[in-house]
Design a protein around this motif. Structure first.
Motif, PDB file in Angstrom:
ATOM      1  N   LYS A 345      41.731  42.285   9.289  1.00  0.00           N
ATOM      2  CA  LYS A 345      42.019  40.916   8.862  1.00  0.00           C
ATOM      3  C   LYS A 345      42.349  40.860   7.371  1.00  0.00           C
ATOM      4  O   LYS A 345      43.286  40.156   6.955  1.00  0.00           O
ATOM      5  N   LEU A 346      41.591  41.595   6.547  1.00  0.00           N
ATOM      6  CA  LEU A 346      41.826  41.574   5.107  1.00  0.00           C
ATOM      7  C   LEU A 346      43.189  42.188   4.760  1.00  0.00           C
ATOM      8  O   LEU A 346      43.912  41.670   3.895  1.00  0.00           O
ATOM      9  N   ALA A 347      43.528  43.294   5.432  1.00  0.00           N
ATOM     10  CA  ALA A 347      44.830  43.909   5.178  1.00  0.00           C
ATOM     11  C   ALA A 347      45.955  42.946   5.548  1.00  0.00           C
ATOM     12  O   ALA A 347      46.959  42.820   4.828  1.00  0.00           O
ATOM     13  N   ASP A 348      45.778  42.241   6.650  1.00  0.00           N
ATOM     14  CA  ASP A 348      46.782  41.270   7.078  1.00  0.00           C
ATOM     15  C   ASP A 348      46.939  40.142   6.062  1.00  0.00           C
ATOM     16  O   ASP A 348      48.056  39.711   5.760  1.00  0.00           O
ATOM     17  N   SER A 349      45.831  39.679   5.509  1.00  0.00           N
ATOM     18  CA  SER A 349      45.891  38.594   4.528  1.00  0.00           C
ATOM     19  C   SER A 349      46.617  39.037   3.258  1.00  0.00           C
ATOM     20  O   SER A 349      47.335  38.258   2.634  1.00  0.00           O
ATOM     21  N   LEU A 350      46.445  40.296   2.860  1.00  0.00           N
ATOM     22  CA  LEU A 350      47.129  40.812   1.677  1.00  0.00           C
ATOM     23  C   LEU A 350      48.638  40.915   1.900  1.00  0.00           C
ATOM     24  O   LEU A 350      49.438  40.582   1.034  1.00  0.00           O
ATOM     25  N   ARG A 351      49.030  41.382   3.089  1.00  0.00           N
ATOM     26  CA  ARG A 351      50.464  41.549   3.379  1.00  0.00           C
ATOM     27  C   ARG A 351      51.196  40.224   3.358  1.00  0.00           C
ATOM     28  O   ARG A 351      52.383  40.178   3.036  1.00  0.00           O
TER      29      ARG A 351
END
Length: 429
Positions: A345-351
């Motif tokens: 989820k965190l990686a997705d939010s950064l992208r």
């Protein structure tokens, strides 16, 4: 089981290389846009007659090099050996000239020719090309040449020379053909088999032969510039005037004829001193009769094609520095299912904010994950496990300096990451 490899004369463009290609292509697109050339994309295969009619029956391309086959409907199909013919077909099929003249188009294309492969000569190769239709002005010739030069200049390529010539119009070229035929007939028995056939059909093609014997004989052949009619001579002189006006240096080379039959009047080549035998980086010129030959109304045209593989070879030989490719900014390692879900989820939010982020996708242990983060060049790393999920606290680590900062997972993660990473970059600077 036998490993299947790429076909002879083809190559893979891998990560680490493709980023450099993108840089070059971006420069080309930018220059095309500055000159008002919109992008066109044409099919990779066409009716064989398209190339027979446009490229010319007497050329090596049509006689020896085309990839031609019958499809399941019994139609003769050819993989495109060059880009111009397909663009002219599209111009006529979609009546692009109704939108006003001149029509300015650019393209990136793969081309296919069955050739003896060597450095700078492949069976599948890539080109950047431009075409302009509807202008017979010498300034159009100079603009197209200038576009090519601007690409080379922006990429920092040195040791190039521009050579130009005029091969006249059908009227004055007919007289030139007579003179060539008379000259080469004296040496008919010494010419290669291919040029003996060209002698009757198109003696000008002999000037383009790569055979050492034919090339030597051609040195004493008549020069086209001596046969230009008044209109063609005036056009060529005007082209030179426009090039001189903008400071473009050039050499008049009366032996340039180009390898395709559709050229008329101005022809040109950009030659590199760093490529050996395959020294032509870009070639083009006018083809004022091609649109009519393809079934349209008479319409002047001109353009060029630039070989991207050869361009990349020159840049490599000249050690031209390319921008470093974008790399992973943060790798989020995880231990356990709940932590992996949170890392995802965190990686997705950064992208979503254009930040390159990665997390583990192979259920690896922590040591293996950190080794992978180092391999992909991640600037930062963060580890999530049961303790981090429970406390909503995690540590952001600078992979280069080892500096660590605490992240509060209960608050806006992206905002904290941006602030902390920017702060560390400023300190490093």
């Amino acid at each position: 089981m036998e490993l299947i490899k790429a076909q002879k004369g083809t190559q893979d463009i891998l990560p680490g290389q493709s980023e450099n290609w993108q840089v070059v292509e971006d420069v080309m697109r930018s220059e095309a846009a500055l000159h008002g050339f919109g992008e066109i994309r044409t099919p990779v295969f066409e009716d064989t007659r398209l190339f027979q009619r446009s490229v010319g029956e007497t050329t090596d391309v049509v006689q020896k090099e085309m990839y031609t086959f019958q499809d399941k409907g019994g139609r003769s199909i050819t993989l495109r050996p060059e880009g111009t013919a397909g663009v002219v077909r599209a111009l006529l099929e979609h009546a692009l000239y109704n939108n006003g003249l001149p029509v300015k188009l650019h393209y990136f294309t793969t081309c296919y020719r069955y050739e003896n492969t060597q450095a700078g000569r492949l069976r599948e190769f890539h080109q950047f090309g431009v075409e302009m239709f509807g202008s017979n002005s010498p300034s159009a010739d100079a603009e197209v040449i200038g576009l090519a030069k601007s690409v080379f200049d922006r990429l920092g390529i040195k040791n190039l020379r521009l050579e130009i010539n005029s091969i006249g119009c059908p009227t004055c070229r007919a007289e030139f053909h007579k003179a060539l035929k008379a000259y080469f007939t004296q040496y008919k028995d010494q010419l290669c088999e291919t040029c003996q056939g060209r002698l009757e059909r198109n003696p000008m093609r002999i000037l383009d032969c790569k055979s050492p014997i034919c090339s030597k004989i051609a040195e004493g052949a008549p020069k086209i510039l001596d046969y230009l009619c008044d209109d063609c001579k005036a056009h060529f002189e005007a082209v030179q005037k426009y090039l001189t006006a903008v400071g473009t240096e050039f050499t008049v080379n009366p032996t340039i004829v180009r390898g395709l039959d559709y050229y008329t009047n101005t022809v040109f080549e950009f030659i590199s001193g760093d490529l050996g035998a395959q020294s032509t980086l870009c070639g083009g010129g006018r083809y004022n009769g091609l649109v009519e030959e393809m079934g349209g109304q008479p319409m002047p045209g001109l353009g060029f094609a630039m070989g991207i593989e050869r361009l990349m070879m020159v840049m490599d030989k000249q050690n031209i520095e390319m921008p470093a490719p974008d790399r992973c900014e943060i790798f989020i390692a995880s231990l356990g299912e709940a932590a992996h879900l949170e890392a995802f989820k965190l990686a997705d939010s950064l992208r979503k904010y254009s930040i390159i982020a990665a997390c583990d996708e192979n259920d690896r242990g922590l040591k293996a994950q950190m080794k992978y983060a180092d391999k992909i060049g991640a600037k930062y790393s963060m580890v999530l496990g049961d303790d981090e999920i429970a406390s909503q606290k995690a540590v952001l680590k600078n992979m280069k300096t080892g500096e660590k900062k605490t992240i509060d997972l209960s608050k806006d993660f992206v905002e904290q990451y941006v602030c902390l990473s920017t702060e560390q970059e400023d300190l490093a600077f």
